[in-house]
Enzyme design. Structure first.
Site, PDB file in Angstrom:
ATOM      1  CG  ASP A 138     -35.845 -30.166   8.430  1.00  0.00           C
ATOM      2  OD1 ASP A 138     -35.565 -30.830   9.452  1.00  0.00           O
ATOM      3  OD2 ASP A 138     -36.017 -30.693   7.316  1.00  0.00           O
ATOM      4  CE  LYS A 141     -34.755 -38.879   7.559  1.00  0.00           C
ATOM      5  NZ  LYS A 141     -34.977 -39.884   6.560  1.00  0.00           N
ATOM      6  CE1 TYR A 149     -34.257 -36.140   1.904  1.00  0.00           C
ATOM      7  CE2 TYR A 149     -36.480 -35.261   1.831  1.00  0.00           C
ATOM      8  CZ  TYR A 149     -35.601 -36.305   1.643  1.00  0.00           C
ATOM      9  OH  TYR A 149     -36.051 -37.511   1.172  1.00  0.00           O
ATOM     10  NE  ARG A 197     -58.888 -39.586   5.762  1.00  0.00           N
ATOM     11  CZ  ARG A 197     -59.982 -38.846   5.563  1.00  0.00           C
ATOM     12  NH1 ARG A 197     -59.935 -37.544   5.711  1.00  0.00           N
ATOM     13  NH2 ARG A 197     -61.115 -39.414   5.188  1.00  0.00           N
TER      14      ARG A 197
HETATM   15  C1  LIG Z   1     -33.417 -32.896   6.990  1.00  0.00           C
HETATM   16  C2  LIG Z   1     -34.571 -33.709   6.456  1.00  0.00           C
HETATM   17  N1  LIG Z   1     -35.780 -33.135   6.385  1.00  0.00           N
HETATM   18  C3  LIG Z   1     -36.852 -33.823   5.898  1.00  0.00           C
HETATM   19  C4  LIG Z   1     -36.732 -35.110   5.446  1.00  0.00           C
HETATM   20  C5  LIG Z   1     -37.937 -35.834   4.896  1.00  0.00           C
HETATM   21  O1  LIG Z   1     -38.435 -36.743   5.837  1.00  0.00           O
HETATM   22  P1  LIG Z   1     -39.181 -38.112   5.477  1.00  0.00           P
HETATM   23  O2  LIG Z   1     -38.213 -38.986   4.752  1.00  0.00           O
HETATM   24  O3  LIG Z   1     -39.621 -38.635   6.806  1.00  0.00           O
HETATM   25  O4  LIG Z   1     -40.331 -37.745   4.600  1.00  0.00           O
HETATM   26  C6  LIG Z   1     -35.488 -35.739   5.492  1.00  0.00           C
HETATM   27  C7  LIG Z   1     -35.324 -37.106   4.991  1.00  0.00           C
HETATM   28  O5  LIG Z   1     -34.228 -37.608   4.844  1.00  0.00           O
HETATM   29  C8  LIG Z   1     -34.380 -35.016   6.019  1.00  0.00           C
HETATM   30  O6  LIG Z   1     -33.145 -35.555   6.073  1.00  0.00           O
END
Ligand SMILES: Cc1ncc(COP(=O)(O)O)c(C=O)c1O
Length: 373
Positions: free
Chosen positions: A171, A196, A99, A47
């Site tokens: 992001d 992704k 998101y 961890r």
């Molecule tokens: C632009 C974006 N940021 C963050 C996330 C969150 O990521 P995770 O699903 O890996 O927790 C997503 C998830 O779809 C996303 O599309």
């Protein structure tokens, strides 16, 4: 080294004990230490850190152009660790199109963490500047945004953040380090859902924070990750590291396919709007053209009509698969308002497309038929 070379070689030195070309996975949860718990081999407990995750972090920082990186169990693990590390009383600026679970964290958890926040249309640099307060400690941007594909001017917001003494986090999930380089144009940190495009095959979950400079946040975030536990597993780290090897090739093809699909959809009479930053008609096109190498594989469309008409299209596609998430080799379609639930701000007639690596002719035929039926 160029990005294409880094993607193949970063974090991928041959294993020193066996010479294996492919990095090994070290699944061990614990590592031999000295009698008084002295670290002997550089690791103690899974961890804290582990060798496979170390390789991934080296690759992520090299690709993104940061001094260091931390790998998390998911994008939300990375996001929440970041926000939980802020001093109580901090003010955070987040985009209104973001998101959905970032919005949900703000509405359900920020108060408990004693954080204040403002949501802003981050297409407007003036609106961002106007929402800065004396205690603003973070500007969080997502560009292109999920799901409305809004574009934020990274260079301009970096200047606002710098004047405010706030951290600027981008992001970069939709664009990836291949298409957009936030750390080189003023951002302090980049966050990714590595679930992704970095994983790239819809078979692994992960997230990361990449730091332009190690100081002052890396040690604090390392500690937060360790005690709160949202750490990447060795197997997931290995899969994401494998995905990175093909990232530049995939992003090129995702972008080329999406551009053709976006242009074709713009001509379809059942489509009210296409939100793809590669189209000159997109309000953020000029900024996107400046800060992105290509425009990526994500887009959304507004179907003429409303909720029912949009759902009908999803029920009719044959090649596009109705599923959430994005960034895999296969094309996906999703009605975001129903997927996001009550926290959604997506228009009722919006469909989000993750354009995969199939031949674009097949993708266009599928969508045109589903829209026309
Ligand atoms: C632009 C974006 N940021 C963050 C996330 C969150 O990521 P995770 O699903 O890996 O927790 C997503 C998830 O779809 C996303 O599309």
């Amino acid at each position: 080294m160029e990005l294409e070379t880094l993607a193949i070689r970063a974090g991928a030195d041959p294993d020193p004990t066996t010479g294996s070309v492919t990095p090994p996975i070290h699944l061990s949860t614990n590592f031999i230490h000295g009698p008084a718990s002295e670290e002997t081999y550089g690791y103690t407990y899974i961890r804290d850190k582990n060798p496979t995750q170390d390789r991934l972090e080296a690759a992520l920082s090299a690709l993104e152009g940061g001094e260091d990186a931390l790998a998390f169990s998911s994008g939300m693990g990375a996001t929440s660790a970041f926000f939980q590390s802020l001093p109580p009383g901090s003010h955070v600026i987040i985009p209104e199109d973001v998101y959905v679970h970032v919005r949900v964290i703000a509405t359900t958890h920020f108060r408990n963490w004693q954080l204040e926040y403002t949501t802003v249309d981050m297409q407007s640099t003036a609106a961002i500047a106007a929402s800065v307060r004396p205690n603003t400690s973070v500007i969080w941007a997502e560009t292109p945004s999920n799901p409305q594909m809004k574009i934020t001017d990274i260079t301009a917001v970096a200047q606002i953040a710098q004047r405010a003494g706030a951290y600027f986090v981008v992001d970069n999930t939709f664009a990836t380090a291949v298409l957009q380089r936030p750390l080189e144009i003023g951002a302090d940190l980049v966050m990714h859902s590595t679930t992704k495009y970095y994983g790239g095959h819809s078979d692994v979950q992960g997230g990361c924070l990449v730091f332009k400079k190690r100081e002052p946040l890396h040690a604090k975030l390392f500690h937060t990750r360790m005690v709160l536990g949202a750490v990447a597993s060795p197997f997931n780290s290995w899969l994401i590291l494998r995905g990175l090897r093909t990232l530049p090739c995939r992003m090129e093809r995702h972008s080329a396919n999406a551009m053709v699909v976006a242009k074709a959809l713009s001509q379809v009479k059942q489509v009210e709007r296409v939100f793809y930053p590669g189209l000159p008609s997109h309000p953020g096109h000029d900024i996107a053209a400046r800060q992105m190498k290509q425009f990526g594989g994500m887009m959304s469309i507004l179907v003429k009509g409303g909720w029912d008409e949009a759902i009908r299209v999803v029920s009719r596609v044959k090649l596009f698969q109705p599923a959430t998430s994005l960034g895999g080799v296969e094309s996906l379609i999703e009605h975001r308002a129903s997927a996001e639930g009550t926290a959604s701000t997506a228009p009722d007639n919006l469909l989000r497309l993750s354009v995969g690596l199939e031949h674009p002719n097949d993708l266009i035929e599928d969508l045109v038929k589903a829209l026309a039926e």
